[in-house]
Design an enzyme around this catalytic site. Structure first.
Site, PDB file in Angstrom:
ATOM      1  N   GLY A 222       2.846 -74.991  10.607  1.00 27.41           N
ATOM      2  CA  GLY A 222       3.289 -75.880  11.669  1.00 27.41           C
ATOM      3  C   GLY A 222       2.264 -76.321  12.419  1.00 27.41           C
ATOM      4  N   GLY A 223       2.688 -76.545  13.820  1.00 24.72           N
ATOM      5  CA  GLY A 223       1.552 -76.864  14.653  1.00 24.72           C
ATOM      6  C   GLY A 223       0.540 -75.814  14.979  1.00 24.72           C
TER       7      GLY A 223
ATOM      8  N   GLY B 248     -26.982-100.611   4.089  1.00 24.18           N
ATOM      9  CA  GLY B 248     -26.503-100.203   5.270  1.00 24.18           C
ATOM     10  C   GLY B 248     -26.606 -98.640   5.471  1.00 24.18           C
ATOM     11  N   ALA B 249     -26.994 -98.017   4.586  1.00 23.37           N
ATOM     12  CA  ALA B 249     -27.052 -96.538   4.427  1.00 23.37           C
ATOM     13  C   ALA B 249     -28.404 -96.172   5.048  1.00 23.37           C
ATOM     14  CB  ALA B 249     -26.904 -95.869   3.184  1.00 23.37           C
TER      15      ALA B 249
HETATM   16  C1  HXC Z   1       9.536 -65.132  14.611  1.00 16.84           C
HETATM   17  C2  HXC Z   1       8.693 -64.559  12.746  1.00 16.84           C
HETATM   18  C3  HXC Z   1       8.296 -65.981  12.437  1.00 16.84           C
HETATM   19  C4  HXC Z   1       8.283 -66.761  13.484  1.00 16.84           C
HETATM   20  C5  HXC Z   1       7.747 -64.774  10.730  1.00 16.84           C
HETATM   21  N1  HXC Z   1       8.369 -64.040  11.622  1.00 16.84           N
HETATM   22  N2  HXC Z   1       7.338 -65.911  11.218  1.00 16.84           N
HETATM   23  N3  HXC Z   1       9.334 -64.307  13.835  1.00 16.84           N
HETATM   24  N4  HXC Z   1       9.085 -66.436  14.717  1.00 16.84           N
HETATM   25  N5  HXC Z   1       7.902 -67.932  13.617  1.00 16.84           N
HETATM   26  C6  HXC Z   1       8.659 -62.528  11.245  1.00 16.84           C
HETATM   27  C7  HXC Z   1       9.703 -62.476  10.064  1.00 16.84           C
HETATM   28  O1  HXC Z   1      10.956 -62.602  10.636  1.00 16.84           O
HETATM   29  C8  HXC Z   1       9.358 -61.032   9.673  1.00 16.84           C
HETATM   30  O2  HXC Z   1      10.282 -60.323  10.600  1.00 16.84           O
HETATM   31  C9  HXC Z   1       7.856 -60.979  10.010  1.00 16.84           C
HETATM   32  O3  HXC Z   1       7.426 -62.082  10.646  1.00 16.84           O
HETATM   33  C10 HXC Z   1       7.175 -61.200   8.740  1.00 16.84           C
HETATM   34  O4  HXC Z   1       7.639 -62.348   7.794  1.00 16.84           O
HETATM   35  P1  HXC Z   1       7.927 -62.394   6.341  1.00 16.84           P
HETATM   36  O5  HXC Z   1       8.541 -63.714   6.231  1.00 16.84           O
HETATM   37  O6  HXC Z   1       8.542 -61.138   6.185  1.00 16.84           O
HETATM   38  O7  HXC Z   1       6.571 -62.207   5.897  1.00 16.84           O
HETATM   39  P2  HXC Z   1       5.971 -63.397   4.510  1.00 16.84           P
HETATM   40  O8  HXC Z   1       6.735 -63.156   3.521  1.00 16.84           O
HETATM   41  O9  HXC Z   1       4.509 -62.791   4.505  1.00 16.84           O
HETATM   42  O10 HXC Z   1       5.940 -64.608   4.980  1.00 16.84           O
HETATM   43  C11 HXC Z   1       5.038 -65.112   6.230  1.00 16.84           C
HETATM   44  C12 HXC Z   1       5.496 -66.634   6.554  1.00 16.84           C
HETATM   45  C13 HXC Z   1       6.974 -66.930   6.879  1.00 16.84           C
HETATM   46  C14 HXC Z   1       4.866 -67.514   5.554  1.00 16.84           C
HETATM   47  C15 HXC Z   1       4.688 -66.923   8.087  1.00 16.84           C
HETATM   48  O11 HXC Z   1       7.427 -65.687   7.529  1.00 16.84           O
HETATM   49  C16 HXC Z   1       7.452 -68.083   7.262  1.00 16.84           C
HETATM   50  O12 HXC Z   1       7.469 -69.057   6.829  1.00 16.84           O
HETATM   51  N6  HXC Z   1       7.567 -67.922   8.800  1.00 16.84           N
HETATM   52  C17 HXC Z   1       7.814 -69.329   9.426  1.00 16.84           C
HETATM   53  C18 HXC Z   1       6.769 -70.117   9.578  1.00 16.84           C
HETATM   54  C19 HXC Z   1       7.176 -71.400  10.327  1.00 16.84           C
HETATM   55  O13 HXC Z   1       7.758 -72.287   9.903  1.00 16.84           O
HETATM   56  N7  HXC Z   1       6.664 -71.108  11.703  1.00 16.84           N
HETATM   57  C20 HXC Z   1       7.185 -72.145  12.640  1.00 16.84           C
HETATM   58  C21 HXC Z   1       6.105 -73.340  12.413  1.00 16.84           C
HETATM   59  S1  HXC Z   1       6.373 -74.295  13.641  1.00 16.84           S
HETATM   60  P3  HXC Z   1      10.485 -58.995  10.410  1.00 16.84           P
HETATM   61  O14 HXC Z   1      11.936 -58.604  10.994  1.00 16.84           O
HETATM   62  O15 HXC Z   1      10.666 -58.720   8.903  1.00 16.84           O
HETATM   63  O16 HXC Z   1       9.316 -58.039  10.704  1.00 16.84           O
HETATM   64  C22 HXC Z   1       5.457 -74.204  14.763  1.00 16.84           C
HETATM   65  C23 HXC Z   1       5.291 -75.009  15.906  1.00 16.84           C
HETATM   66  C24 HXC Z   1       4.255 -75.045  16.777  1.00 16.84           C
HETATM   67  O17 HXC Z   1       4.731 -73.384  14.821  1.00 16.84           O
HETATM   68  C25 HXC Z   1       4.132 -76.186  17.420  1.00 16.84           C
HETATM   69  C26 HXC Z   1       2.737 -76.290  18.052  1.00 16.84           C
HETATM   70  C27 HXC Z   1       2.590 -77.956  18.477  1.00 16.84           C
END
Ligand code: HXC
Length: 525
Positions: A180-181, A415-416
């Site tokens: 994501g971000g 130009g290079a």
């Molecule tokens: C809260 C999170 C989390 C999140 C993971 N966890 N991402 N908790 N917020 N964003 C937690 C899970 O619930 C899990 O909790 C633990 O972290 C480990 O995650 P798993 O999924 O079991 O691990 P894995 O299989 O290795 O996968 C990792 C992952 C996946 C690829 C990162 O967790 C995932 O896709 N997470 C979401 C990614 C995402 O979309 N994030 C938001 C992006 S938007 P437990 O309870 O099991 O310990 C963003 C906006 C930013 O970031 C904006 C800025 C401009």
């Protein structure tokens, strides 16, 4: 005596015990089960990473006892040590650095409010104290439970990355997911490291992509280290392991000043400044169409044959990296005839521009080695924006005020020629080897245009063509045309390249150019 100072006996020892309890809880991160899972994925723990990266015993933690700023019900009964990010200062090769290392064992290293504040604190400290900042990223992105506070936390970090840009070196190592971000903080930093099979960066993950567009992908093919190292150019260093990544960060830092106020670190060498190179002489006298790797030439010129290449897998037709000339750091930019004949294209222009701007920001002189047949032609290049994006390289060279020393090795066409730190874009010292070809275009193209009518009428068109090409080479491409006009300061023997470059850089050590009076320039983006 005040009431506060009259503590009952034993109170201080209970506070000391409390410190031990709190510290040990915080140090346990997300707990042993989560740590086991992290290790099971072949990844190091956040604190182990810092131990490997920093000089032994140099880490001083800041904010160990910080807890989540918001209390979501799902946090109940969980270990959330240090709110999922270890922050502090340490040393690398004896020089201070600021660091943060995200702890995936705590809610997947996700970024909540307190976590973001800790990173902001480190970024502020680094900028105000003038030291590089290193971020070890291993995070699921914005912490879902903390909603807009997480989003705001990211923006607070982005803001600081931009304030620090050009003031201190900023380095990101992606050591897990970065989704994501969250990818935008690393993207705002100067150098991004990734580890094969461990690091993944994407705006939209494979699942969402499949649902939204039907495109099939997985973590590796969508945003793995190879993809970002070779195709997107997001990643500057692709590493085989976390340990290799830390060693490379250490090596990179050995070339960088701690802030824009300092000069890059000098390293004494026993490599003679006047060392001659028969290899370069041979290259200069040989067939100018023969492909070779410009890295062979770079190694011949720089101190101790040591060249630290940046962005190796991306746009290999332009090689960039750091080296030293008689102990002083230089940024080397060189066309590489081993790829696309050394021609410039969109990727090479962007790669070069970014590197040149980094060097200019941090007082690193530029050594440009030119061997370029021109811009790479193609519909995809035109439609992809070679005009707009190619202009970035030109812009970066024109804008750079650090010492610029240029050597035309074999070719500088079209130009290079202008772009590659020519005299016209304020190259300080411009050299060329005697057999260098400098002209609007190569003999093949020029003869077809200049003599199209004669060629159509000629009894032996091929013979005529060859004769005209030889004449063109003789009269229009020799470096003496440029030298006569002062566009070259000197035509040098190839074997003397090292000593000539060192002498030029020595002269330029005190170079200073006043900043133009305006708010900021508007480079093509
Ligand atoms: C809260 C999170 C989390 C999140 C993971 N966890 N991402 N908790 N917020 N964003 C937690 C899970 O619930 C899990 O909790 C633990 O972290 C480990 O995650 P798993 O999924 O079991 O691990 P894995 O299989 O290795 O996968 C990792 C992952 C996946 C690829 C990162 O967790 C995932 O896709 N997470 C979401 C990614 C995402 O979309 N994030 C938001 C992006 S938007 P437990 O309870 O099991 O310990 C963003 C906006 C930013 O970031 C904006 C800025 C401009």
């Amino acid at each position: 005596m005040s009431e506060q100072l009259q503590k009952p006996a034993g109170a201080s020892s209970s506070r000391t015990r409390k410190l031990q309890e709190l510290s040990s809880l915080a140090l346990s991160g997300g707990g042993s089960e989560k740590a086991k899972a992290q290790k099971g994925k072949g990844k190091l723990l956040a604190r182990e990473r810092l131990e490997e990266l920093l000089d032994e015993g140099s880490f001083q933690e800041i904010g160990l006892l910080v807890e989540p700023a918001l209390r979501h019900p799902s946090y109940q009964g969980r270990l959330l040590g240090a709110d999922g990010v270890v922050t502090g200062v340490g040393k690398i090769l004896g020089r201070s650095v600021a660091v943060f290392s995200q702890d995936f064992t705590v809610l997947g290293g996700s970024l909540g409010l307190a976590h973001a504040r800790k990173i902001c604190r480190i970024l502020d400290l680094a900028r105000e104290s003038g030291m590089p900042v290193l971020g070890l990223c291993d995070s699921g992105g914005a912490r879902i439970q903390e909603g807009v506070e997480s989003l705001g936390g990211y923006a607070d970090i982005f803001y600081r990355n931009v304030q620090a840009s050009g003031a201190i070196p900023q380095i990101s190592a992606i050591l897990g997911p970065c989704a994501g971000g969250a990818v935008y903080s690393p993207a705002l930093t100067d150098f991004v490291f990734m580890v094969e099979k461990v690091s993944h960066m994407f705006i939209t993950g494979p699942e969402v992509l499949r649902a939204a567009t039907g495109e099939q992908s997985d973590f590796e093919s969508l945003g793995g280290a190879q993809v970002h190292g070779e195709k997107s150019g997001v990643c500057h260093f692709v590493c085989a392991s976390e340990s290799q990544c830390f060693r490379q960060i250490q090596e990179l830092l050995s070339y960088l000043p701690s802030s824009f106020r300092e000069r890059p670190p000098y390293l004494a060498t026993s490599d003679p400044a006047d060392r001659e190179s028969p290899f370069l002489e041979e290259l200069s006298e040989g067939d100018s169409k023969r492909a070779y790797s410009v890295k062979d030439a770079i190694w011949e010129i720089v101190d101790d044959r040591k060249f630290f290449e940046v962005h190796r897998s991306f746009a290999p037709n332009l090689v960039v990296g750091f080296a030293r000339m008689h102990g002083e750091v230089v940024g080397v930019v060189a066309n590489d005839p081993a790829h696309l004949a050394g021609a410039l294209d969109i990727a090479a222009s962007e790669k070069g521009a970014r590197f040149i701007r980094f060097c200019d920001a941090f007082q690193i002189p530029l050594l440009t080695l030119v061997d370029v047949p021109g811009y790479w032609p193609g519909v995809d290049q035109e439609h992809g924006g070679i005009i707009r994006r190619g202009a970035k390289l030109l812009y970066a060279y024109c804008e750079a005020t650090v010492p610029k020393v240029t050597v035309v090795l074999r070719k500088a066409y079209g130009g290079a020629y202008d772009v590659m730190a020519s005299k016209h874009v304020h190259g300080d010292f411009n050299f060329a080897w005697p057999n260098a070809e400098i002209a609007v275009m190569g003999p093949q193209g020029a003869v077809e245009i200049l003599y199209s009518k004669e060629l159509a009428r000629a009894e032996d068109p091929e013979g005529f063509r060859q004769k005209m090409r030889a004449e063109y080479l003789e009269h229009f491409t020799s470096p003496y045309q440029a030298a006569r006009r002062g566009y070259l300061d000197e035509v040098i023997l190839a074997r003397h390249t090292r000593k000539k470059v060192i002498a030029a850089l020595e002269v330029l050590q005190g170079k200073s150019v006043a900043a133009p009076g305006k708010r900021h320039a508007n480079m093509p983006l």
